[in-house]
Design an enzyme around this catalytic site. Structure first.
Site, PDB file in Angstrom:
ATOM      1  CG  HIS A 245      -2.030   0.926   1.267  1.00 47.32           C
ATOM      2  ND1 HIS A 245      -2.427   1.703   0.222  1.00 47.32           N
ATOM      3  CD2 HIS A 245      -2.840   1.286   2.308  1.00 47.32           C
ATOM      4  CE1 HIS A 245      -3.423   2.490   0.592  1.00 47.32           C
ATOM      5  NE2 HIS A 245      -3.691   2.265   1.858  1.00 47.32           N
TER       6      HIS A 245
ATOM      7  CG  ASP B   6       2.817   4.314  -4.013  1.00 45.98           C
ATOM      8  OD1 ASP B   6       1.892   3.491  -3.901  1.00 45.98           O
ATOM      9  OD2 ASP B   6       2.885   5.363  -3.359  1.00 45.98           O
TER      10      ASP B   6
ATOM     11  CG  HIS C  95      -4.291   0.559  -8.313  1.00 48.37           C
ATOM     12  ND1 HIS C  95      -5.640   0.515  -8.062  1.00 48.37           N
ATOM     13  CD2 HIS C  95      -3.773   1.461  -7.449  1.00 48.37           C
ATOM     14  CE1 HIS C  95      -5.933   1.369  -7.092  1.00 48.37           C
ATOM     15  NE2 HIS C  95      -4.816   1.951  -6.693  1.00 48.37           N
TER      16      HIS C  95
HETATM   17  C1  SDX Z   1      -1.397   2.079  -3.355  1.00 47.83           C
HETATM   18  O1  SDX Z   1      -6.145   0.684  -3.264  1.00 47.83           O
HETATM   19  C2  SDX Z   1      -5.643   1.875  -3.523  1.00 47.83           C
HETATM   20  O2  SDX Z   1      -6.299   2.728  -4.025  1.00 47.83           O
HETATM   21  C3  SDX Z   1      -4.212   2.061  -3.070  1.00 47.83           C
HETATM   22  C4  SDX Z   1      -3.554   3.356  -3.494  1.00 47.83           C
HETATM   23  C5  SDX Z   1      -4.177   4.537  -2.817  1.00 47.83           C
HETATM   24  O3  SDX Z   1      -4.070   5.644  -3.355  1.00 47.83           O
HETATM   25  O4  SDX Z   1      -4.663   4.358  -1.672  1.00 47.83           O
HETATM   26  O5  SDX Z   1      -3.658   3.526  -4.906  1.00 47.83           O
HETATM   27  C6  SDX Z   1      -2.077   3.387  -3.137  1.00 47.83           C
HETATM   28  O6  SDX Z   1      -1.341   1.284  -2.452  1.00 47.83           O
HETATM   29  C7  SDX Z   1      -0.888   1.749  -4.739  1.00 47.83           C
HETATM   30  C8  SDX Z   1      -0.321   0.288  -4.814  1.00 47.83           C
HETATM   31  C9  SDX Z   1       1.104   0.324  -4.252  1.00 47.83           C
HETATM   32  N1  SDX Z   1       1.631  -1.065  -4.146  1.00 47.83           N
HETATM   33  C10 SDX Z   1       2.595  -1.503  -4.955  1.00 47.83           C
HETATM   34  O7  SDX Z   1       3.083  -0.862  -5.890  1.00 47.83           O
HETATM   35  C11 SDX Z   1       3.097  -2.909  -4.581  1.00 47.83           C
HETATM   36  C12 SDX Z   1       3.211  -3.763  -5.835  1.00 47.83           C
HETATM   37  N2  SDX Z   1       1.875  -4.063  -6.356  1.00 47.83           N
HETATM   38  C13 SDX Z   1       1.233  -5.300  -5.954  1.00 47.83           C
HETATM   39  O8  SDX Z   1       1.520  -5.707  -4.661  1.00 47.83           O
HETATM   40  C14 SDX Z   1      -0.222  -5.373  -6.401  1.00 47.83           C
HETATM   41  O9  SDX Z   1      -0.261  -4.961  -7.700  1.00 47.83           O
HETATM   42  C15 SDX Z   1      -1.280  -4.621  -5.620  1.00 47.83           C
HETATM   43  C16 SDX Z   1      -1.220  -4.927  -4.166  1.00 47.83           C
HETATM   44  C17 SDX Z   1      -1.123  -3.159  -5.828  1.00 47.83           C
HETATM   45  C18 SDX Z   1      -2.626  -5.043  -6.184  1.00 47.83           C
HETATM   46  O10 SDX Z   1      -2.790  -6.370  -5.832  1.00 47.83           O
HETATM   47  P1  SDX Z   1      -4.104  -7.164  -6.315  1.00 47.83           P
HETATM   48  O11 SDX Z   1      -5.154  -6.303  -6.846  1.00 47.83           O
HETATM   49  O12 SDX Z   1      -4.471  -8.088  -5.199  1.00 47.83           O
HETATM   50  O13 SDX Z   1      -3.579  -7.927  -7.560  1.00 47.83           O
HETATM   51  P2  SDX Z   1      -2.966  -9.351  -7.516  1.00 47.83           P
HETATM   52  O14 SDX Z   1      -1.936  -9.409  -6.436  1.00 47.83           O
HETATM   53  O15 SDX Z   1      -4.084 -10.332  -7.496  1.00 47.83           O
HETATM   54  O16 SDX Z   1      -2.201  -9.394  -8.915  1.00 47.83           O
HETATM   55  C19 SDX Z   1      -2.799  -9.917 -10.065  1.00 47.83           C
HETATM   56  C20 SDX Z   1      -1.669 -10.668 -10.776  1.00 47.83           C
HETATM   57  C21 SDX Z   1      -1.025 -11.732  -9.918  1.00 47.83           C
HETATM   58  O17 SDX Z   1      -0.467 -12.655 -10.800  1.00 47.83           O
HETATM   59  P3  SDX Z   1      -1.176 -14.126 -10.982  1.00 47.83           P
HETATM   60  O18 SDX Z   1      -1.279 -14.715  -9.556  1.00 47.83           O
HETATM   61  O19 SDX Z   1      -2.563 -13.810 -11.544  1.00 47.83           O
HETATM   62  O20 SDX Z   1      -0.287 -14.903 -11.901  1.00 47.83           O
HETATM   63  O21 SDX Z   1      -0.607  -9.743 -11.084  1.00 47.83           O
HETATM   64  C22 SDX Z   1       0.580 -10.122 -10.371  1.00 47.83           C
HETATM   65  C23 SDX Z   1       0.141 -11.027  -9.252  1.00 47.83           C
HETATM   66  O22 SDX Z   1       1.170 -11.948  -8.924  1.00 47.83           O
HETATM   67  N3  SDX Z   1       1.138  -8.868  -9.863  1.00 47.83           N
HETATM   68  C24 SDX Z   1       2.418  -8.533  -9.952  1.00 47.83           C
HETATM   69  C25 SDX Z   1       2.493  -7.233  -9.402  1.00 47.83           C
HETATM   70  N4  SDX Z   1       1.285  -6.851  -9.000  1.00 47.83           N
HETATM   71  C26 SDX Z   1       0.452  -7.877  -9.270  1.00 47.83           C
HETATM   72  N5  SDX Z   1       3.501  -9.199 -10.446  1.00 47.83           N
HETATM   73  C27 SDX Z   1       4.680  -8.523 -10.374  1.00 47.83           C
HETATM   74  N6  SDX Z   1       4.833  -7.268  -9.874  1.00 47.83           N
HETATM   75  C28 SDX Z   1       3.765  -6.605  -9.376  1.00 47.83           C
HETATM   76  N7  SDX Z   1       3.898  -5.379  -8.899  1.00 47.83           N
END
Ligand code: SDX
Length: 430
Positions: free
Chosen positions: A267, A364, A308
């Protein structure tokens, strides 16, 4: 037209239930599942609340597929180009942009709440000098409730509003105090002749030894970043604030809960994690190796700043942050990490794995490069996010507190533990 409904049939019993569909002003309609337990003896199951709307809100709207973000109906691109952060605070809190007189009064109110109680300033001496600023912020924000008993009746609208003003005003002062404690310098008093973000720059970088002039480029960059981070509908930390508030906890405790939740690298902690990751990647030559790690399902490595839950095309804020990045680096000198970040974005966005999963840079990804250029240390990046998001958190808390049928949030579960069994005497236990 008859009421829109979704009919659910339990094929074990043949029983049907019609669940009503409620239209939203924008975005997906919602289906009211409150009848499921009573009618069918079923709970919905939605780990991570991927498909769950937890409340009705009029504050912010996101359109994931279109990459749209609006605060109180105004598109973020227009707000970022035409308003200051303090105007956005008024908009989120009160529902409308302020006119000239309202803005003058609001600015004055916030300015005259920026100082901390002198006893609160002593709290910082209790932390080790190298305490993580988010650890300090969690503790200090929660302790604000120890100072403001006079206005803590959560059912009194005037108490709720002054608490909102106090939190918005004091968060930058607390943030700067965390930084000063880390660098072993005296905490600097805010000045009433400076803007909201100007004061944050001043209280972070001024010292009692000489005059300090706030750089307008830094002040403007923070103002834009804060507008872009001000609110984001029911993200994890805002949902935490709402859940804490639903128990009747005081607003300072609720915002402290939001700060704690924001700290996670998935997050708000992502901006700090992005800079650490870019430093770890080190050079463009290493990008392919790290992209391969991010794609490897057996490797927990994630590309921080990518992906996201809602945006499935692009995060409109990331574009605006990237533009601000170029302006700031034009003033402070280029940063090799910016080059690296842009190459990483370029490579990732051409890779089928990222395209298929719609993983784009989020807010971010570039923000940390700006903070770094302004001389803000990496461990302060999430603190900056918390300062900016406080107005969003407290606006949602206020909205929830005025919800007519507001009730305590209490999700259920799907139990996977042992069947009922008797307790064996100690001597018989294996
Ligand atoms: C913020 O919610 C908000 O609005 C938050 C925010 C706000 O303003 O409040 O926008 C601020 O928190 C932005 C997000 C910051 N976090 C990151 O940058 C951390 C990296 N991102 C991931 O952890 C992830 O993308 C999330 C947590 C942001 C979203 O996770 P989801 O929606 O649960 O998506 P997911 O984990 O189910 O991913 C879907 C697929 C998966 O692959 P499969 O299992 O389907 O094969 O995408 C992959 C994930 O493994 N994946 C990634 C990835 N993000 C998702 N693979 C590599 N790198 C990544 N960053």
């Amino acid at each position: 037209m008859s009421e829109a409904t979704v009919t659910v049939t339990d094929n074990r019993t043949g029983k049907n239930v019609a669940l009503s569909i409620k239209d939203s002003v924008y975005g997906e309609a919602v289906v009211d599942i409150a009848g499921l337990p009573k009618e069918l003896g079923l709970f919905s199951y939605d780990p991570g609340f991927v498909a769950t709307a937890s409340c009705t809100s009029a504050i912010t709207f996101l359109d994931g597929p279109k990459g749209e973000l609006m605060y109180r109906g105004y598109p973020i691109e227009q707000l970022a180009g035409k308003c200051s952060y303090i105007e956005i605070c008024h908009l989120l809190l009160n529902g409308e942009l302020p006119n000239t007189e309202q803005l003058r009064k609001f600015k004055h109110t916030i300015t005259y709440h920026t100082m901390l109680n002198e006893s609160l300033r002593n709290f910082f001496n209790g932390f080790n000098y190298d305490a993580h600023p988010m650890a300090m912020m969690c503790g200090v924000v929660g302790s604000l409730a120890a100072f403001y008993h006079d206005k803590l009746d959560i059912h009194d609208a005037e108490h709720r509003m002054i608490t909102a003003h106090r939190l918005i005003a004091k968060m930058p002062t607390i943030a700067a105090a965390c930084y000063k404690h880390n660098v072993g310098q005296p905490i600097i008093y805010p000045r009433n002749d400076l803007s909201y973000c100007g004061n944050l720059v001043y209280t972070m970088f001024a010292t009692p030894c000489e005059d300090y002039e706030v750089d307008p480029v830094a002040e403007e960059a923070l103002d834009i970043l804060f507008i872009l981070h001000a609110d984001h509908e029911q993200n994890a930390s805002t949902s935490t604030v709402r859940l804490a508030g639903s128990t009747g906890a005081n607003p300072y405790a609720c915002i402290a809960a939001g700060v704690a939740c924001l700290w996670g690298p998935a997050h708000g902690g992502a901006n700090e994690a992005v800079l650490k990751q870019l430093a770890q990647i080190g050079s463009v030559a290493n990008i392919d190796r790290y992209v391969a790690k991010a794609k490897d399902r057996n490797d927990p490595f994630r590309l921080m700043g990518f992906g996201h839950r809602v945006y499935r095309n692009f995060d409109p804020r990331a574009r605006l942050v990237k533009e601000t990045c170029h302006k700031v680096l034009a003033k402070y000198g280029n940063d090799p990490l910016m080059e690296l970040a842009m190459r990483l974005e370029d490579i990732a966005l051409k890779d089928e794995f990222f395209i298929e999963r719609k993983l784009y840079p989020n807010v971010d990804f570039y923000s940390g490069i700006i903070y770094k250029a302004l001389g803000i240390p990496v461990n302060m990046f999430t603190v900056m996010f918390a300062v900016a998001r406080t107005v969003g958190w407290i606006s949602h808390w206020m909205e929830m507190m005025t919800e007519p049928n507001q009730k305590i949030g209490r999700p259920r579960q799907s139990y996977s533990g042992p069947q009922k069994r008797d307790v064996p005497p100690l001597v018989e236990r294996k």
